[in-house]
Each structure stands twice: as C-alpha cells, then as structure tokens.
Design an enzyme around this catalytic site. Structure first.
Site: not given
Ligand code: PEP
Ligand code: MG
Length: 764
Positions: A404, A713
């Site tokens: 976070h 992403c």
């Molecule tokens: C990921 O898991 O790479 C992602 C982009 O989602 P988060 O970081 O929100 O779990």
C-alpha cells in the site's frame, strides 16, 4: 440430530455442536469451556428451528416456493423472499419450544434481563461455512413477548433476499441450511476496550490493553483515544501506562441503539483501569492465547467488579522483526553517498527529501503530523492517505514494492522507503533524517541532495514530448487525484485503475453500504472517482479493475468487523471470487460502470482481478448482463495473476475476453510462493524467474494468435529491462507507474527500433 435439545446453554456446548448452534454459538461455547467469563447466553438450536418448520406444517410450502426460484430474477427473488418470511412469521411457535425459550430466559435472571438476540446460521454439510452478516441481530430486547418475536424474526431472516441469493451462489441447498439463535445478556459496560495478548508487532510477552469509558464501540471505532496499558507477562507487572484525554463515551440509548455522551472533566483524565484490573485482563488473555496457541485480539468489558470477554480472534500482524539493541546503532555506522546511513530498505518511490520524523503507531495519531514531516510507520493503510498527502517522505517497517505505502507514495510523487524492518524502533520522534526513495536509504540529518537527484516529486508533466511507439504505453492509476499527473505523461491510456484505493478511502466497507441501504452513496462515490480519471484521458482506453482488496485491509473500516478473519488473506476472499459471492457489492460497482457507459464513456473497459478459471469470467459477465449491461458491446477483460489463468488462457479467449493484462505482482508471488509484502523474503521475489517468464510468454503467444490485446500492469511493467523483453516477445501494450512512463516509453521505442533494424538486416 433427533436427540438435540431445543435449548443449549453455552456451558453445554461442545465443538461438535457447531452444526446445532452455528459458528457464533460454537465460538462463545468454546470460550466458555476454557473458563473465560463470557456473558450469560443460551442458544435456541438449529433443531428447534427445524421442529418449528415441521410441527407448524410450513416446511413443504416454504421449500417448494424456494425451489422454483430463479435468484437472478431480482423481482422474483424479492417477492419469494417476502412470501417465505411472511410464512415463517405468520405461524405460532409450537408451545413446547415457546415454553422452553421463556423458561431459559427466566433462568437468566429475575425481573427480565436485557438481551441481544443474534442469528447463527449453520449448514448441515458444511458447518464451518460463514454466513456472517446475512441474517438479523436484535439488540436491547426485554421481556418474553419481544424475545419470542425476535427469535422468530431471526428465523425468518434466514430467507432474506440477500441470504437466499448468497446461498444459491455458494451452492448451498436451502433445505440443508439451518439457523440457531443466540440469546445473550447485553452487557452495559462501564469500561471496555480491546487487548492484544502479545505485542502485536514483536510478539513479545507483553499484553497491550486499551480501554475507555462506556461501550466498546468507542474504542473499536476510533472515536476516542483510549488509555493504553502494557503488562509484562514475565514480571507480571504493568510496565507502561498512558492515560489519554478521553472526551466522550458511548452508552446504550433507551430501547434501541446508542448515544454519545460528553465526559465530565474528572472522567476525562482519570485512568480507566487499575493495575489489578489490567492484570486480570492480561491473565484472561493468556488463557485464550494458550488455548488457541496464537496471540489473540480480544474485546472485553467491565461492569462493577465483573469482567467479560466478548470476542477473541487471532492477531494477524505479528512479524517478529529483529529488535535493535539499544545504543548499538550509532557506533561504526556505514557511510553512504549522502552521509551516515541509519537504515536501509527498498526504494519504493523515487526522490530525496529531509524532514522531522513523526512515528505513527495508530491512525488516530496522524493529527500530530505537520506539513513537511516524514511519516514513519509499520505499514500505511487507507485511513492514512490524508496524512500521506501532507508529508515529504514515507518510511515503513514492512512491505515490498507493491505494498500500500509503495503504490500510494508513487502516485502522490512522495519519496518512500519500505521494508526497513525497524524504522519505528530505530528512529525517534522529532529526529531529522533524509530519505532517498530511489536507493532505499535513510540518512542522519538533513543532507543536501546532488542537484540532479532532487526534487522528490518531479512532475511528470516535465516529460519530453511523447515518442510514438507501436506498443501502447499506458499508465497505472489508483487515486483519482493523480489522474492529471498521469495524463501529463502523455500515456496512451490507463492500463489499470485500482478502485479499491478509492473505496478504502471512504472509511466504510462496501458491505456497510449494503447493510445500511446506502448503495446509492457508494455508487455515486465510485462514479465520481472513475469519471475524474476518464475525463483526464478523453478517447483513450481506461481499464477499470473491479474491487480487489484483501479482507484485512477492510478490517479498520466501519463494517470491517463483518469481514471474515482469514489465516492468509492474500489467498483468501478477494478479487473476482469475492464479488461473485457478494452480488450486492458487485452490483454496486457494475451500476457505476453502467452509468458511465450510459454517459458516453465508451473508452471505459472493465477488468476482473484474480480470476483462475474461465467460468469466473463467464459468471461475472452473465451477472452484468442480468443487471442490464450490453455485454456484447463493452470491453471486458481479465488480469492474469494466477498461474492457472496463464495456463488456461486459450479457454479464457474462447470465453470471450477482449484483453488480458499480466498482474505480475501477484503472478510472481503465486508462481514462486513468495509473499510479495514480506520484507524477509523480498530478495527472493524474482520477476524474471524462468517459470514466470515462461507463463507470460505462453499467454502472450495465445493472445497474439487470436488477436486479443495483451498487456501488463504489475510493477514489472515499470522495469525497462522487463519491458524490453515483453516487447521482444510480442506484448501489445504495457502500463507503468506514473514516474516510470517516460523511461518505459524510451525502452519500448528502443526495443521496437532494434526489432525493425534486425528484421531489415535479415532481409537485406
Ligand atoms: C498485480 O498483481 O500485478 C496487480 C497489478 O494487482 P495488485 O498489485 O493491485 O494486486
Ligand atoms: Mg494483483
């Protein structure tokens, strides 16, 4: 089952009785059996309910009504639920059950006891299943008539629309689900609070007790700063005591609910607990910890001389970091390019900044932060975002590049170092330090940054005119307020909008909005936040991801007490699996999207997180269709975050996804079994592990073959080397953090030119 009585007192309940008394009844029974002073209670068993159905002759009619129900048809669901509940409420409770309930109630105390009447549902084939929050609770009930009415209403609530839908989606047969009802003395606490049976960070045998006047709600909700007592279980003494200024207390109001009362001048500063009371609580805590074999987070209450334990659940935060030896840090400290190095961690958000340390142990302390301070904490959470906006840098004990603190700091453009293991121990309030968020180093004092390294939050707007690349370079956004900075990078769209940061900032869980009939408010917040981002990217694709917050992140919010306690939230009730089983919460999100599509934002795409089987995609799409979304004409895709979804990518394509995006933060942790947020194994978290690369390569090939857009992403999409590799393997777009977009675009351009050059040379 035949032998089971209609009434069981807590003292009579054994573990195996969960099938008769439900999870809530069983847990109260277990606490009672180990000698904890749980408020007096009896349970009207699941068998009593069953007998009620049979003896009143309503059983067949009732289940037949439910059998024919299509739960996806909202109108039918509501009307059948109403009918069935009316059936349950319209008949009289058989005399023998009624008499036993009244009899048990009379045994609770003379002259009527005020009780709480709580549902405790239970499934024959899966007694451990949680139906928490699906059925009713009635507080402040007094007298036979109201009690019998409340019991029957609890029974009827087993057939609330939400409960029926939930069971259908979970695959429970209505006939196999029963309901028990807990009738428990309502404690009008004079003092109350929580305690951690061991230190919640270090695991040391120190019991931390927090207490305030009146009902526990004041402490749990954070509306009062409680006193804080530390009891050392080794010396059996109170070793630390902080008497807070307590302004208010919460007390029961009349027949229903609670009210806030201002405290007298004397009560405000008086200690809530004597040393003897702290010791007594700590001893009870120890009994619970020994019984459950893990440190417990306990709710307690005191009335006169009586101490009560209301709830006990495991603490999930203990990390056991190294405890620095006092005085051992300053001698022979290492030198870095900017001076004496105090600490090191992972550089999570670039930039260098100096300032005064403020250690935050609780979100309630954030009022002590002044603009320009440096926030030092174990781990940030969504309630801290307003404070995070005001500080010059952020340092945490825990976490990795995708925690976070790291995600939010990058969006705010604030330098951050995470996973230092001991910043909150080593640094002191008021100490001046310098944080290098690129290198992950903390220096003593305010040191000058070399001109090129500063400033911290170099605005992304300063990026050179964007190069045109064949591979789209998009940007990740979590906070709508970062949308303008994100758009100023010239990014080709948003490859990931994480809405949970928007939701977690609301301080109430989605479940709370549903419970309180405040769905419109939630939908409005979501609509507004997403619209801000869409407006910053006119005509460019914006992929909005449905909710993906682990349950522990909801815990501190209003409504968070309804969240299940999970042993491993990362593997638990999150992502699409949660939405599919909480249709009301899913529906609120879909409604916000639907309104945005209706308002002309056709560039909005929706992405489902943590899918592991194509059926989840198919089911989510069917639910959207059921809620009136023209699913054939909107862009729906999935995150590839679990190895199973990479392996089954062809089936996802057949199921009709329009795009897939690698969530490498999770894909890496689930492929390698390395917790992404655990600083102790951070060095083994390997984005370029051959197994991860092979999964990605496999999925890219399948997507290319079928003309499906394939993107990334996760944090690896902000690493130029990884991105060059991805472009070389045919990825169609990438999405990076705001600060990384310029260098990623350059890496993409360079790789594309190299590919063209190589091809030209081969053909020459
Ligand atoms: C990921 O898991 O790479 C992602 C982009 O989602 P988060 O970081 O929100 O779990
Ligand atoms: Mg993820």
């Amino acid at each position: 089952m035949k032998e089971m009585p209609n009434i069981l007192w807590l003292e009579e309940i054994k573990k195996e009785d969960i099938i008769s008394v439900g999870g809530k009844g069983a847990s109260l029974g277990e606490m009672t059996s180990i000698g904890l002073p749980v408020p007096k209670a009896f349970v009207v068993t699941a068998q009593a309910f069953r007998r009620f159905l049979i003896e009143t002759g309503i059983e067949d009619t009732l289940f037949r009504r439910l059998e024919r129900l299509d739960v996806e048809d909202n109108g039918a669901l509501e009307s059948v639920s109403r009918d069935v509940q009316d059936i349950v409420l319209s008949v009289d409770m058989p005399d023998h059950i009624r008499e036993e309930v009244i009899d048990a109630y009379a045994r609770m105390g003379a002259n009527g006891t005020v009780v709480a009447v709580r549902s405790s549902a239970t499934a024959e084939d899966l007694p451990e299943a949680s139906f928490a929050g699906q059925q009713e609770t009635f507080l402040n009930i007094l007298g036979d008539v109201d009690l019998l009415d409340a019991v029957q209403r609890c029974w009827a609530s087993l057939y609330g629309a939400r409960a029926i839908y939930y069971r259908a989606k979970q695959g429970f047969d209505d006939r196999s689900v029963n309901i028990a009802v807990v009738v428990q003395e309502l404690i009008r606490s004079e003092k109350s609070g929580v305690m951690f049976t061991s230190h919640p960070v270090t695991g040391e045998p120190l019991t931390i007790v927090e207490g305030s006047w009146g009902l526990g709600e004041a402490v749990v909700s954070g509306s009062v700063s409680p006193d804080n007592y530390v009891f050392d279980l080794r010396s059996e003494r109170v070793v630390d005591r902080l008497v807070a200024e307590k302004e208010i207390m919460i007390v029961p109001e009349g027949e229903h609910g609670t009210k806030v009362v201002e405290l007298s001048a004397q009560q405000r500063t008086a200690p809530v607990l004597s040393d003897a009371e702290v010791a007594r609580l700590a001893m009870l805590g120890k009994i619970a910890e020994d019984h459950y074999s893990v440190p417990q987070d306990i709710e307690w209450a005191i009335v006169g001389d009586d101490v009560f334990i209301l709830q006990s659940r495991p603490i999930t935060t203990i990390r056991r970091p190294e405890i620095p030896r006092p005085g051992s840090e300053s001698a022979g400290q290492p030198k870095g390019p900017l001076g004496v190095v105090l600490l090191e961690g992972q550089g999570a958000s670039p930039g260098i900044a100096s300032g005064r340390v403020v250690i935050i142990r609780d979100v309630r302390d954030t009022s002590t932060i002044r603009d320009g301070d440096i926030l030092v904490t174990k781990m940030t959470n969504p309630d801290m975002v307003p404070a995070m906006r005001r500080v010059k840098a952020i340092v945490t004990d825990e976490g990795g590049m995708t925690c976070h603190a790291a995600i939010v700091s990058r969006e705010l453009g604030t330098p951050a170092v995470v996973g230092t293991k001991k910043a909150t121990k080593l640094l002191r309030d008021g100490q001046v330090i310098t944080v290098d968020g690129e290198k992950g180093t903390i220096y003593e004092g305010a040191v000058e940054a070399p001109a090129a390294a500063a400033p911290a939050a170099a605005p992304a707007a300063a990026a050179p005119a964007p190069m045109i690349t064949g591979t789209l370079v998009k940007v990740n956004v979590s906070l709508p307020e970062a949308a303008k900075r994100a758009a100023a990078t010239g990014a080709d769209g948003v490859g990931l909008l994480r809405i949970e940061h928007l939701i977690l900032g609301l301080a109430k869980t989605p479940g709370w909005y549903v419970e309180h009939g405040a769905e419109e408010e939630f939908i409005g917040e979501l609509y507004g936040g997403i619209k801000t981002v869409l407006d910053a990217f006119p005509g460019k694709p914006v992929w909005v991801r449905t909710l993906d917050a682990p349950t522990d992140e909801f815990r501190n919010m209003q409504g968070g007490e309804e969240e299940p306690i999970e042993h491993n939230p990362m593997l638990g009730w999150r992502g699409i699996r949660r939405d599919l089983r909480s249709p009301e919460q899913f529906r609120m999100q879909i409604e916000a999207f639907k309104r945005l599509w209706a308002a002309g934002y056709s560039n909005l795409g929706v992405m489902f997180p943590l899918v592991n089987h194509p059926d989840e995609f198919i089911q989510a799409r069917a639910m959207m269709k059921g809620w009136g979304v023209d699913v054939e004409n909107v862009t729906l895709g999935v995150m590839v975050e679990v190895p199973s979804s990479a392996i089954l990518i062809e089936d996802f394509i057949k199921a009709g996804i329009r795009f897939a995006s690698f969530g490498t933060n999770d894909l890496i942790q689930y492929t390698l079994a390395i917790d992404r947020n655990n600083e102790h194994v951070a060095d083994m978290y390997e984005p370029e592990h051959p197994a991860v690369l092979r999964l990605i390569d496999y999925a890219i090939k399948a997507c290319r073959e079928h003309g499906v857009e394939c993107s990334i992403c996760g944090q690896a999409g902000s690493d130029p080397d990884m991105v060059a590799w991805l472009v070389g393997h045919g990825i169609t777009s990438v999405s990076a953090n705001i600060d990384a977009v310029p260098r990623i675009r350059e890496a993409v351009a360079r790789k594309e030119r190299q590919i063209l050059l190589d091809a030209a040379r081969r053909n020459a």
